[in-house]
Design an enzyme around this catalytic site. Structure first.
Site, PDB file in Angstrom:
ATOM      1  N   LYS A 171      69.888  91.485   2.129  1.00 26.73           N
ATOM      2  CA  LYS A 171      70.660  92.646   1.693  1.00 26.73           C
ATOM      3  C   LYS A 171      72.087  92.273   1.325  1.00 26.73           C
ATOM      4  O   LYS A 171      72.673  91.353   1.909  1.00 26.73           O
ATOM      5  CB  LYS A 171      70.718  93.695   2.816  1.00 26.73           C
ATOM      6  CG  LYS A 171      69.392  94.300   3.210  1.00 26.73           C
ATOM      7  CD  LYS A 171      69.596  95.354   4.286  1.00 26.73           C
ATOM      8  CE  LYS A 171      68.317  96.044   4.677  1.00 26.73           C
ATOM      9  NZ  LYS A 171      68.544  97.090   5.700  1.00 26.73           N
ATOM     10  N   GLY A 178      69.972 101.854  -1.887  1.00 26.74           N
ATOM     11  CA  GLY A 178      68.732 101.164  -2.222  1.00 26.74           C
ATOM     12  C   GLY A 178      68.904  99.984  -3.150  1.00 26.74           C
ATOM     13  O   GLY A 178      67.924  99.356  -3.551  1.00 26.74           O
ATOM     14  N   GLU A 213      67.769  90.314   7.649  1.00 29.18           N
ATOM     15  CA  GLU A 213      67.206  91.005   8.803  1.00 29.18           C
ATOM     16  C   GLU A 213      65.682  90.936   8.755  1.00 29.18           C
ATOM     17  O   GLU A 213      65.087  90.628   7.717  1.00 29.18           O
ATOM     18  CB  GLU A 213      67.629  92.483   8.811  1.00 29.18           C
ATOM     19  CG  GLU A 213      69.092  92.734   9.010  1.00 29.18           C
ATOM     20  CD  GLU A 213      69.440  94.203   8.968  1.00 29.18           C
ATOM     21  OE1 GLU A 213      70.418  94.590   9.616  1.00 29.18           O
ATOM     22  OE2 GLU A 213      68.722  94.976   8.281  1.00 29.18           O
ATOM     23  N   LYS A 214      65.076  91.294   9.868  1.00 30.61           N
ATOM     24  CA  LYS A 214      63.637  91.442   9.924  1.00 30.61           C
ATOM     25  C   LYS A 214      63.233  92.617   9.046  1.00 30.61           C
ATOM     26  O   LYS A 214      63.887  93.668   9.050  1.00 30.61           O
ATOM     27  CB  LYS A 214      63.195  91.708  11.366  1.00 30.61           C
ATOM     28  CG  LYS A 214      61.697  91.918  11.535  1.00 30.61           C
ATOM     29  CD  LYS A 214      60.914  90.647  11.294  1.00 30.61           C
ATOM     30  CE  LYS A 214      59.419  90.854  11.559  1.00 30.61           C
ATOM     31  NZ  LYS A 214      58.645  89.641  11.245  1.00 30.61           N
ATOM     32  N   HIS A 221      62.465 106.751   8.487  1.00 34.08           N
ATOM     33  CA  HIS A 221      63.919 106.806   8.301  1.00 34.08           C
ATOM     34  C   HIS A 221      64.437 107.993   9.119  1.00 34.08           C
ATOM     35  O   HIS A 221      64.171 109.144   8.789  1.00 34.08           O
ATOM     36  CB  HIS A 221      64.253 106.987   6.826  1.00 34.08           C
ATOM     37  CG  HIS A 221      65.715 106.998   6.518  1.00 34.08           C
ATOM     38  ND1 HIS A 221      66.288 106.149   5.603  1.00 34.08           N
ATOM     39  CD2 HIS A 221      66.734 107.750   7.002  1.00 34.08           C
ATOM     40  CE1 HIS A 221      67.591 106.377   5.537  1.00 34.08           C
ATOM     41  NE2 HIS A 221      67.881 107.363   6.380  1.00 34.08           N
ATOM     42  N   LYS A 250      65.975 109.975  -1.293  1.00 35.84           N
ATOM     43  CA  LYS A 250      65.330 111.001  -0.479  1.00 35.84           C
ATOM     44  C   LYS A 250      64.908 112.202  -1.333  1.00 35.84           C
ATOM     45  O   LYS A 250      65.616 112.590  -2.266  1.00 35.84           O
ATOM     46  CB  LYS A 250      66.289 111.459   0.623  1.00 35.84           C
ATOM     47  CG  LYS A 250      66.719 110.320   1.548  1.00 35.84           C
ATOM     48  CD  LYS A 250      67.932 110.692   2.376  1.00 35.84           C
ATOM     49  CE  LYS A 250      68.469 109.508   3.161  1.00 35.84           C
ATOM     50  NZ  LYS A 250      69.758 109.801   3.824  1.00 35.84           N
ATOM     51  N   GLU A 288      72.157 105.890  10.284  1.00 37.36           N
ATOM     52  CA  GLU A 288      70.809 105.796   9.738  1.00 37.36           C
ATOM     53  C   GLU A 288      70.041 104.677  10.441  1.00 37.36           C
ATOM     54  O   GLU A 288      70.555 103.570  10.620  1.00 37.36           O
ATOM     55  CB  GLU A 288      70.854 105.555   8.232  1.00 37.36           C
ATOM     56  CG  GLU A 288      71.551 106.677   7.467  1.00 37.36           C
ATOM     57  CD  GLU A 288      71.245 106.655   5.984  1.00 37.36           C
ATOM     58  OE1 GLU A 288      70.665 105.656   5.506  1.00 37.36           O
ATOM     59  OE2 GLU A 288      71.581 107.641   5.304  1.00 37.36           O
ATOM     60  N   ARG A 304      80.551 109.975   5.493  1.00 36.05           N
ATOM     61  CA  ARG A 304      80.807 111.154   4.660  1.00 36.05           C
ATOM     62  C   ARG A 304      79.838 112.256   5.023  1.00 36.05           C
ATOM     63  O   ARG A 304      78.949 112.081   5.852  1.00 36.05           O
ATOM     64  CB  ARG A 304      80.629 110.780   3.181  1.00 36.05           C
ATOM     65  CG  ARG A 304      79.248 110.172   2.911  1.00 36.05           C
ATOM     66  CD  ARG A 304      78.940 110.034   1.458  1.00 36.05           C
ATOM     67  NE  ARG A 304      77.763 109.223   1.209  1.00 36.05           N
ATOM     68  CZ  ARG A 304      76.502 109.631   1.323  1.00 36.05           C
ATOM     69  NH1 ARG A 304      76.261 110.874   1.700  1.00 36.05           N
ATOM     70  NH2 ARG A 304      75.499 108.826   1.066  1.00 36.05           N
ATOM     71  N   ARG A 350      65.055 118.761  -2.146  1.00 38.64           N
ATOM     72  CA  ARG A 350      66.030 118.531  -3.207  1.00 38.64           C
ATOM     73  C   ARG A 350      65.405 118.916  -4.543  1.00 38.64           C
ATOM     74  O   ARG A 350      64.397 118.343  -4.957  1.00 38.64           O
ATOM     75  CB  ARG A 350      66.452 117.060  -3.243  1.00 38.64           C
ATOM     76  CG  ARG A 350      67.089 116.577  -1.961  1.00 38.64           C
ATOM     77  CD  ARG A 350      67.713 115.208  -2.151  1.00 38.64           C
ATOM     78  NE  ARG A 350      68.204 114.661  -0.890  1.00 38.64           N
ATOM     79  CZ  ARG A 350      69.044 113.641  -0.789  1.00 38.64           C
ATOM     80  NH1 ARG A 350      69.493 113.060  -1.897  1.00 38.64           N
ATOM     81  NH2 ARG A 350      69.446 113.204   0.376  1.00 38.64           N
TER      82      ARG A 350
END
Length: 462
Positions: A171, A178, A213-214, A221, A250, A288, A304, A350
């Site tokens: 990452k 994303g 990371e793993k 989520h 999302k 998150e 935020r 949404r």
């Protein structure tokens, strides 16, 4: 000792807020300000000059052309308007400049209040490596992997990946939304994946720094909402499930996250509150996590207001936007953790101006609009019949929220609300949302972050 967010006691409040955003969230913030007796200044682009919500503000000022880079992202223009109108605070909403540390600092340096955390908090939590280090120090569980930048040495990188165990995910340290991430399934593609991701990170975020990371294969989520004042007080307002995602974006959110025992999530949420106190965080924020096999793994903190904040408002009874503004005014929290009691279940859909099959954005004029009603239904939107959806911004045009005593009842309420909603003249994702709420797997709850994309693939071949 917990740090206390810096606050200038000479100016404990303000009476005018500049809203540096557009659309439904700008209108939501405006209403919160009005309810608090505050004056409002709204800025807009030329594309939004005719937006009807502008008439509700005390001042509605165009600051540039349609391009966001020349309007909603124009720091100098926003600050100039703030000074001209005597605004004492700037609310960035979400998106645009909401997590821009330099803008937060510029607002404060100009003698105004940034309605959000300090620039230091934004910078710390915006850097995924620094954020992970801070979370580990506070006892927040993190995804397995070192809290440090990946070295350039290939052998060292190989050793890190082997220690974590494949699959791993690479990452961007400054990433989000994303972007700037790549899953690596075995060592044969490790270095190629790192090289590609470094370049993506450099172009998208201005830094090539990466971390590893793993990779959790079937996680959900889950988010924890926090609220902090400038006096060291902090609470968490429950949790949300945001696993219904397409390409990391999302689509549907709900509160609380179904099927997670209180004794599992409560210690994690308490650690989040501790983390906020340790970094001197102020205002609202969201932690998150990926949740898999009873374990929580921190991935990032959004410094935020979140798009999905209404589901937490409906279940907690706390007006999060008003609370955020009060925190910026220096007003101590009027609740403690024992006062926070969540009730019922809430969903948010949404509503996007996009083709429900291709997901291509759909600009144009809304020729007809029918919105649902009822005691369990809330609609956050800025659009109306005759509104012209511009092609320059995010496709979100509204949020449909329902609240009911149980999850099953909330699903029924959302089915009715979606059936009653009609938007003519443009394409929307309403057909997709209606179909999703009829799906048995979704209705059962607890689906992972890959469920929606697999569901879409099944629909496309049937």
């Amino acid at each position: 000792m917990p740090q206390v967010a810096q606050h200038d006691e000479r100016t404990p409040g303000f009476d005018t807020v500049l809203i540096a955003n557009r659309g439904e969230i700008a209108l939501r913030i405006l209403k919160a300000c009005k309810d608090l007796g505050l004056k409002t200044v709204m800025v807009c682009s030329e594309a939004d000059r005719q937006a009807s919500y502008g008439a509700l503000a005390d001042n509605f000022i165009c600051i540039g052309p349609a391009s966001a880079g020349k309007s909603y992202l124009n720091k100098d223009a926003i600050l100039l308007v703030a000074r001209m109108t005597g605004a004492g605070a700037v609310h960035p909403g979400y998106g645009f400049l909401s997590e821009n540390a330099a803008f937060s600092a510029a607002v404060e340096d100009a003698g105004m209040v940034f309605i959000g955390p300090t620039a230091q908090s934004i910078a710390t939590m915006g850097d995924k490596i620094a954020a992970k280090t801070a979370m580990i120090a506070a006892g927040v569980p993190c995804v397995p992997g070192p809290d440090s930048e990946l070295p350039d040495d290939k052998a060292a990188v190989e050793a890190i990946a082997a220690d974590i165990g494949y699959p791993v995910i690479v990452k961007a340290a400054g990433g989000g939304g994303g972007r700037g991430m790549r899953v690596v399934t075995d060592s044969s593609v490790l270095h190629e994946s790192i090289s590609t991701t470094r370049e993506e990170a450099r172009q998208a975020f201005g830094t090539p720094a990466l971390y590893m990371e793993k990779f959790l294969q079937h996680p959900r989520h889950v988010e924890i909402q926090v609220l902090c004042d400038v006096h060291g007080n902090a609470v968490w307002l429950g949790h949300r499930d945001c696993s219904m995602q397409r390409r990391h974006q999302k689509v549907v959110e709900e509160a609380p996250a179904p099927g997670i025992p209180v004794d599992i999530i409560e210690p994690v949420a308490t650690a989040c509150v501790t983390a906020c106190q340790q970094i001197g965080y102020r205002g609202v924020g969201t932690f998150e996590f990926l949740y898999e096999d009873g374990g929580f793994y921190f991935i990032e903190m959004n410094t935020r207001l979140q798009v999905e904040h209404p589901v937490t408002e409906m279940t907690s009874g706390v007006d999060i936007v008003q609370a955020q503004i009060k925190a910026a005014q220096g007003i101590p929290l009027d609740i403690t953790q024992v006062d926070v009691v969540t009730e019922g279940h809430a969903f948010e859909c949404r509503i996007n101006a996009e083709d429900p099959e291709t997901f291509l954005a759909s600009a144009g004029t809304i020729t007809g609009l029918r919105l649902p009603s009822g005691p369990s239904i809330r609609v956050d939107t800025h659009v109306h019949a005759g509104y012209k959806v511009p092609p320059y911004y995010d496709s979100l045009i509204g949020k449909l929220i329902v609240h009911a005593p149980t999850r099953a009842e909330a699903i029924i309420a959302m089915r009715r609300a979606l059936a009653e909603t009609e938007i003519d003249g443009i394409s929307t994702n309403l057909p997709l949302l209606r179909a999703l709420f009829e799906d048995e797997g979704f209705a059962a709850g607890g689906t992972d972050i890959h469920y929606l994309e697999k569901w879409l693939k099944r629909r496309s071949v049937s």
